[in-house]
Design an enzyme around this catalytic site. Structure first.
Site, PDB file in Angstrom:
ATOM      1  N   SER A 147       0.852  -1.189   0.000  1.00  0.00           N
ATOM      2  CA  SER A 147       0.000   0.000   0.000  1.00  0.00           C
ATOM      3  C   SER A 147       0.887   1.238   0.000  1.00  0.00           C
ATOM      4  O   SER A 147       2.060   1.188   0.408  1.00  0.00           O
ATOM      5  CB  SER A 147      -0.892  -0.004   1.251  1.00  0.00           C
ATOM      6  OG  SER A 147      -1.521   1.251   1.435  1.00  0.00           O
ATOM      7  N   TYR A 160      -1.930  -1.568  10.728  1.00  0.00           N
ATOM      8  CA  TYR A 160      -2.093  -1.762   9.276  1.00  0.00           C
ATOM      9  C   TYR A 160      -0.931  -1.141   8.506  1.00  0.00           C
ATOM     10  O   TYR A 160      -0.307  -1.785   7.652  1.00  0.00           O
ATOM     11  CB  TYR A 160      -3.411  -1.169   8.809  1.00  0.00           C
ATOM     12  CG  TYR A 160      -3.575  -1.206   7.301  1.00  0.00           C
ATOM     13  CD1 TYR A 160      -3.940  -2.392   6.663  1.00  0.00           C
ATOM     14  CD2 TYR A 160      -3.346  -0.072   6.520  1.00  0.00           C
ATOM     15  CE1 TYR A 160      -4.070  -2.439   5.275  1.00  0.00           C
ATOM     16  CE2 TYR A 160      -3.473  -0.112   5.144  1.00  0.00           C
ATOM     17  CZ  TYR A 160      -3.837  -1.301   4.523  1.00  0.00           C
ATOM     18  OH  TYR A 160      -3.956  -1.348   3.154  1.00  0.00           O
TER      19      TYR A 160
END
Length: 267
Positions: A147, A160
């Site tokens: 990401s 995360y």
């Protein structure tokens, strides 16, 4: 349809988290490019729908594996099942992952431990298992989905962001180790993408997402696939995402963290 053999004329791609979002779009692209598929997801109903669609549309072989990747036994079970079915994996796509939103001292520990297992441990485990055969064969491709979050700390999504930073670092390191083996590793680092991710994590009203134009999953998947086929190591879809990822190197970390916090907040 499950199978115990492969068509020799086709290669096989294994894709985790294949029932929706970027995983589904990647599976579609591989199928369109004449790959047989091994699709892994915990949603059996969606997985069946996807496999039936691909088999009818592209005349390929699709094997479904319904598996909860939050379970530590899942990678070995997947690997063993494919060995028993004599299925060689030519492209491994570690796409499965999820996030959680909120202050770390208030979020659910069990959810975060499962996140670590899926986003980080399972990805590492599957890579280890399938990489050995790829190196022996002298060819193979691995796509790890990270990401744009990998490039900075992420208040309100601390765990995360940290898992995605691991995926980026891990992928770059083994890509270097594998030079000259015929096996390549690509890490895909998309920014916010149109999917159910933000609703599931509870951050749909955050400043990062609300009223913002996001790249669609199909475009992200195509960029990732093209980079994988070219053997690129790191790919960041979108000019703004590339710019932000590179610019954080020149800004004090404390300031970067504060900026990310303001973007993550829902007020």
């Amino acid at each position: 349809m499950n199978t115990t053999h492969q068509k020799k004329s086709k290669k096989t791609a294994l894709i985790t988290g294949a029932a929706s979002g970027i995983g589904y779009e990647l599976a579609y692209i591989f199928a369109r490019n004449n790959y047989n598929l091994v699709l892994v997801d915990r949603n059996a109903i969606k997985l069946t729908e996807v496999s039936e669609k691909f088999q009818q549309e592209f005349a390929i072989i699709v094997k479904n594996i319904v598996k909860d990747l939050a379970l530590s036994t899942a990678p070995e079970e997947i690997f063993r099942e494919l060995q028993q079915a004599n299925i060689q994996v030519d492209a491994l796509v570690n796409n499965a992952g999820f996030g959680t939103y909120g202050l770390f001292n208030e979020t659910n520990l069990n959810t975060e431990l499962e996140m670590l297992q899926v986003n980080l441990v399972c990805l590492t485990h599957l890579t280890k298992l399938f990489l050995k055969d790829m190196v022996k064969q002298g060819e193979g491709k691995i796509l790890n989905v990270s990401s744009a979050a990998a490039f900075q700390p992420g208040p309100l999504m601390a765990v995360y962001f940290a898992t995605k930073a691991y995926v980026l670092s891990f992928s770059e390191a083994i890509a270097n180790e594998l030079e000259g083996t015929g096996v390549t590793v690509t890490v895909l680092c998309p920014g916010s993408t149109v999917s159910a991710f933000h609703e599931r994590t509870g951050m749909a009203d955050s400043n990062l997402v609300k009223n913002k134009k996001m790249m669609d999953a199909e475009t992200v998947a195509q960029i990732g696939y093209d980079a994988l086929m070219k053997g690129k190591t790191v790919v960041i879809p979108g000019f703004i995402n590339k710019l932000l990822a590179k610019s954080v190197r020149f800004v004090p970390r404390q300031l970067v963290t504060k900026i990310v916090r303001s973007m993550q907040e829902d007020k």
